[in-house]
Write a protein that holds these residues in place. Structure first.
Motif, PDB file in Angstrom:
ATOM      1  N   UNK A 299      43.876  26.408  39.848  1.00  0.00           N
ATOM      2  CA  UNK A 299      42.531  26.138  40.354  1.00  0.00           C
ATOM      3  C   UNK A 299      41.597  27.322  40.295  1.00  0.00           C
ATOM      4  N   UNK A 300      41.804  28.235  39.331  1.00  0.00           N
ATOM      5  CA  UNK A 300      40.972  29.440  39.258  1.00  0.00           C
ATOM      6  C   UNK A 300      39.848  29.345  38.231  1.00  0.00           C
ATOM      7  N   UNK A 301      39.747  28.247  37.507  1.00  0.00           N
ATOM      8  CA  UNK A 301      38.657  28.123  36.548  1.00  0.00           C
ATOM      9  C   UNK A 301      39.141  27.675  35.193  1.00  0.00           C
ATOM     10  N   UNK A 302      38.222  27.656  34.217  1.00  0.00           N
ATOM     11  CA  UNK A 302      38.583  27.235  32.871  1.00  0.00           C
ATOM     12  C   UNK A 302      39.274  28.375  32.133  1.00  0.00           C
ATOM     13  N   UNK A 303      39.675  28.131  30.873  1.00  0.00           N
ATOM     14  CA  UNK A 303      40.469  29.112  30.141  1.00  0.00           C
ATOM     15  C   UNK A 303      39.720  30.424  29.951  1.00  0.00           C
ATOM     16  N   UNK A 304      38.439  30.358  29.694  1.00  0.00           N
ATOM     17  CA  UNK A 304      37.679  31.597  29.526  1.00  0.00           C
ATOM     18  C   UNK A 304      37.654  32.393  30.820  1.00  0.00           C
TER      19      UNK A 304
END
Length: 764
Positions: A299-304
Motif C-alpha cells: 500500500x505504498x504507491x505505484x511502481x514508480x
C-alpha cells in the motif's frame, strides 16, 4: 578468457574512442579511481542497468522469470544474474556483457547456496544443532569452492533471522531462537564463504539476510508483518546481522516484512540510519525476490513511487522486479530521485565486482575442468556425512535401546524411509536428487549382509492428497498408496512382526518447512501417528527416526516411543549418516538450537524470555493469578540446548576465579566434565548468565558461551570460560550499549534447563 585477453578488449575500447580502464590495482584508492573513471563514461541508463538483477529462469525461487535477458545484457541494462549455473552458460552470458555491451562491464552471478551447492549439508537449523563453529565454517568453505567452480561468485546466505515461532517454515533456514548462537554462526559462515581474499576464484561474496526481523513475522505466517520494540530489536534480533557485517559480509538482502509500519525495502531508518550510519556497512544492498514491486501490495504507491522510495531508503539492486530499470529515469527527470542517489547505488555494485576480481578477469569462475573435478568430490561427501551425523539430536533413549546391534532383522517402515529426494531438505536448489541415497539405501550400504532389512512405506505422508502435493514440490515427490488405510496398515504391521526391532521413519517431508511453508499444526501428521501407534502395539522395540525442519510437538511420541532420534534433513549423505548413528558407528552429539514445545499453543516459546511481575514458582504447573496456562505447564517438551548421547556426562561443581568482575578485567568460570558411560562422545558445555537487576527488564538467562569437547569413557576435562564486561552489555532504555554494575548469576550445564549456578558482581 584471462586477464591479458580482457586487457586486449579494453584496448579495443580506446580504438573505439573510449578511454582504457586500468584494473590491476588493489588498494581502496585505486579502486576509487578506477570506478570514478568508469562512471564518468556511463550514461544514466547504464548506471540504472547496474542496479538490475534478473533471473535466467534455470532455477527459480519465485513466481516471476525475467524476459529479454540477452538483449538487456547487450544494452547494459543488467548488473547481475541469479539462478544461472555452470561455467559454460555463465561464460556465454559474461561474453555478451564484456564483448557486446558498450562499456564491457562484467556481470555478477548469484544463487541461493544455502547449505551446500552440489554436496548438500544439513539444513541450517541442523547445522546449528552441531554447535561446532569450525565445522560450520568448513561447510560454507566447501559450498563456496563448489559453487565458484560452477561459475558463481555470490551467495544469498547466511540467513541469520532469529526465530522463536516453530509455525514459521523458514525457521529451518536459520540457526534457531538464540541471539548469541546465531551471531557466532553468522560470523563462521561469512568467513567460510568469503575466505581471506574475495577476489580468489574459490570464494563467494556473502549476502546476509533477511534484513531485518523476518523471523518474527506475526502468527508464524511467511511474509507477514513484524512489530516489536526497539529494545527487543537491538538486544535480541539485530545482533546476528551486525555480527555478519562485522565479519565482513559484502552484501545484505532486505526482508519482505514491514517493520513498525514501513516495509524493510523502503525503510530508510533501517537501511541507512542503522545499517550504514550506525554499523558502518560499505557493501551493497539487494532486495529479495520482487520486493520492490510488492511494496505496491503493502500500500505504498505505484511502481514508480515505490521504486523511488526504495532507492532513497538505501537499496542498491532490485531483484527481478525491474522497477528500477523501468521507472528511475522517469523519476530522475521528474525530480523524485537525484543522480546522486543513482550514482551511489551504482558505485556500490561496481565496487563489489571490483572486489570479486571481475574487472581483472571476468571469466575467473568459468573453468569447466575445475567444475568436473570439484563438484561432489569424495572429500566433500565424506565431510557431508560427518557433519550430518553430528547434527542429529537424540531426544530419548530408554534403556539404551540405541545403538542397534548389527545383527538380526530390522523393519524400516514409514513414508520417509525410501525417499532420497527429500533427504537434502528445503532450500537445496542445486542438489542432485537422482543420486541422493535414501535411508533404506544408506542402511543397506552400511550393513550389507550383517542385518536383514525389510521395508514397507506404512502410510502416506499426509492423509489429504492435495496437502501432500503442496508438501512435496520441486521434485520431492513421495508416492501415495491410495488403498484403504486399514489395508496398508495391516501390511506394515505384518512386515514389522517379522523383525527384531522397528525403525519408523516419520515426520515432515523436506518441503513441509522452508519458504512459504508455515504450519498451524506442528505435530507429526495424524496418519503417521496412527501408523506409529500400530507399530508400538506389536510389542517390538521401536525407534522413531524423526525428519523435520522445525521443532515439532511430540508429547504423545515422547510418552510412548522408547527412542527418538531427530535427524532434521541431513543433506546428500543423510541416509548413510543416519545408519552410522543408528548402529553406533557415530555417537550423536547434537543439541537443540530451538525449543520444542509441548503444544503449539505455547508458541512462541524460547528459553531467554523476559522476567514477569507474576512468575510461576519453580516446579509449579498452575497457580491462580500467575503467568501460566490452565491446561499445560509452561515447560517445553525439550529445552533449548538439549540433546542426549549414547554415553553419559557428569558435571562437577562450577567455580569462579573471583567473586567480582572489574570493568577492565576477566572472570574465569571452571567446570570439570567426566564421561561416565561406555562410549567415547562429544558434549556441548553451555554457559548462561542472568542479570539479577537491571534498569529495564532482562531475560531470565542468556547464552554467552559454549564449548564442544570429546571425552573417552572415564576421561575428565576442565572446561574454562572467560567472561568480560562485553558479555554483560545490553541496550538500555536510551539504546546505549551498557553493562550495569550489580549482581549476576552464571550458570553452566548440558542444556538451558539443567544447569548449576554461581554468582559474581560487576563493579564500576
Amino acid at each position: 578468457m584471462n586477464a591479458r585477453i580482457y586487457t586486449l578488449i579494453l584496448g579495443a575500447m580506446v580504438m573505439a574512442g573510449l578511454p582504457a580502464l586500468q584494473v590491476k590495482a588493489q588498494s581502496g584508492a585505486d579502486m576509487d579511481r578506477f570506478i570514478d573513471e568508469l562512471m564518468q563514461q556511463m550514461t544514466i541508463e547504464e548506471k540504472i542497468g547496474q542496479l538490475n538483477l534478473v533471473t535466467a529462469g534455470e532455477v527459480t525461487t519465485g513466481s516471476v522469470v525475467s524476459t529479454g535477458v540477452e538483449a538487456k545484457i547487450k544494452e547494459g541494462k543488467i548488473g547481475g544474474i541469479f539462478s544461472m549455473t555452470t561455467p559454460k552458460r555463465i561464460r556465454a552470458a559474461q561474453e555478451l556483457a564484456v564483448n557486446q555491451s558498450r562499456l564491457k562491464i562484467p556481470l555478477i552471478f548469484g544463487l541461493d547456496v544455502i547449505h551446500g551447492y552440489k554436496t548438500i549439508f544439513p539444513i541450517p537449523l541442523g547445522l546449528a544443532a552441531t554447535w561446532d563453529l569450525g565445522l560450520i565454517e568448513e561447510t560454507a568453505r566447501i559450498s563456496a569452492v563448489e559453487a565458484a567452480a560452477d561459475g558463481l561468485n555470490w551467495t544469498f546466505s547466511p540467513m541469520v533471522d532469529v526465530s522463536r515461532d516453530a509455525r514459521w517454515g523458514r525457521i529451518s533456514e536459520g540457526s534457531g531462537e538464540d541471539t548469541y548462537l546465531t551471531s557466532r554462526i553468522a560470523e563462521a559462515m561469512v568467513h567460510g564463504y568469503q575466505g581471506n581474499n574475495l577476489a580468489a576464484d574459490n570464494t563467494l561474496m556473502a549476502c546476509v539476510k533477511h534484513f531485518a526481523l523476518y523471523g518474527a513475522a506475526e502468527a508464524g505466517r511467511d511474509y507477514n508483518t513484524t512489530d516489536m520494540s526497539l529494545h527487543r530489536m537491538y538486544n535480541e534480533y539485530l545482533p546476528p546481522y551486525k555480527a555478519a557485517i562485522d565479519a565482513g559480509a559484502g552484501s545484505v538482502m532486505t526482508s519482505f516484512n514491514d517493520i513498525n509500519g514501513v516495509p524493510a525495502t523502503a525503510n530508510k531508518w533501517l537501511m541507512t540510519d542503522v545499517l550504514r550510519d550506525q554499523w558502518g556497512f560499505h557493501g551493497f544492498v539487494v532486495t529479495d525476490y520482487t520486493a520492490v514491486n510488492e511494496l505496491m501490495d503493502h500500500g505504498l504507491g505505484d511502481l514508480q513511487e515505490v521504486s523511488a522510495r526504495s532507492l532513497q531508503a538505501g537499496i542498491d539492486m532490485d531483484m527481478v522486479g525491474e522497477g528500477f530499470l523501468s521507472t528511475l529515469k522517469k523519476s530522475l527527470d521528474e525530480g523524485r530521485v537525484s543522480e546522486v542517489d543513482i550514482d551511489r547505488a551504482c558505485r556500490r555494485i561496481l565496487e563489489a565486482k571490483y572486489q570479486l576480481g571481475l574487472f581483472d578477469d571476468p571469466f575467473r569462475y568459468c573453468d569447466e575442468s575445475r567444475a568436473e573435478r570439484t563438484l561432489l568430490a569424495p572429500a566433500h561427501l565424506a565431510k557431508a556425512r560427518e557433519v550430518a551425523g553430528k547434527s542429529f539430536v537424540l531426544l530419548k533413549n530408554d534403556q539404551q535401546l540405541l545403538p542397534l546391534k548389527k545383527k538380526g532383522t530390522v523393519a524400516l517402515i514409514g513414508p520417509l524411509a525410501n525417499t532420497g529426494s527429500n533427504m537434502p531438505g528445503t532450500w537445496s536448489v542445486s542438489a542432485d536428487l537422482e543420486h541422493t541415497p535414501s535411508l533404506l539405501e544408506g542402511m543397506r550400504a552400511l550393513l550389507g549382509e550383517q542385518v536383514n532389512i525389510i521395508h514397507h512405506q506404512g502410510a502416506n505422508l499426509l492423509e489429504d492428497a492435495d496437502y501432500q502435493e503442496r508438501a512435496t514440490m520441486f521434485g520431492r515427490t513421495i508416492p501415495r498408496d491410495d488403498r484403504p488405510e486399514a489395508e496398508v496398515l495391516a501390511e506394515a504391521v505384518a512386515t514389522a512382526q517379522q523383525a527384531d526391532v522397528i525403525v519408523a521413519a516419520l515426520g515432515e517431508s523436506s518441503e513441509m518447512s522452508g519458504e512459504s511453508s508455515s504450519r498451524t499444526d506442528i505435530g507429526i501428521p495424524a496418519i503417521q501417528q496412527r501408523l506409529l501407534a500400530e507399530l508400538l502395539k506389536t510389542g517390538k522395540p521401536v525407534v522413531l527416526v524423526l525428519f523435520t525442519g522445525r521443532p515439532l510437538t511430540l508429547g504423545w511420541e515422547d510418552a510412548h516411543v522408547p527412542a527418538i532420534l531427530n535427524v532434521w534433513f541431513g543433506g546428500t549423505e543423510t541416509g548413510k549418516a543416519v545408519a552410522d548413528v543408528l548402529f553406533g558407528d557415530v555417537n550423536p552429539s547434537g543439541k537443540l538450537p530451538a525449543t520444542f514445545p509441548q503444544h503449539v499453543g505455547q508458541v512462541p516459546l524460547y528459553y531467554s524470555h523476559k522476567k514477569t511481575g507474576r512468575p510461576l514458582a519453580e516446579g509449579q504447573w498452575f497457580q491462580k493469578f500467575r503467568s501460566n496456562y490452565l491446561d499445560v505447564s509452561n515447560d517445553p517438551l525439550y529445552p533449548f540446548g538439549y540433546g542426549l548421547s549414547y554415553t553419559t556426562f557428569a558435571y562437577g561443581e562450577i567455580s569462579l576465579s573471583r567473586d567480582n568482575l572489574p570493568s577492565n578485567g576477566v572472570l574465569e568460570v571452571y567446570v570439570d566434565v567426566r564421561n561416565t558411560g561406555n562410549y567415547g562422545g562429544e558434549e556441548v558445555v553451555q554457559l548462561y548468565i542472568s542479570d539479577v537487576a537491571g534498569s529495564i527488564t532482562r531475560p531470565v538467562k542468556e547464552l554467552k558461551g559454549f564449548q564442544k569437547i570429546w571425552l573417552e569413557p572415564g576421561q575428565s576435562k576442565r572446561v574454562v570460560f572467560e567472561l568480560t564486561v562485553e558479555d554483560l552489555k545490553f541496550y538500555d532504555a536510551n539504546l546505549d550499549h551498557v553493562a550495569e554494575p550489580g549482581e549476576f548469576v552464571v550458570a553452566v550445564g548440558t542444556n538451558s534447563r539443567d544447569v548449576q549456578e554461581g554468582r559474581f558482581t560487576l563493579t564500576d
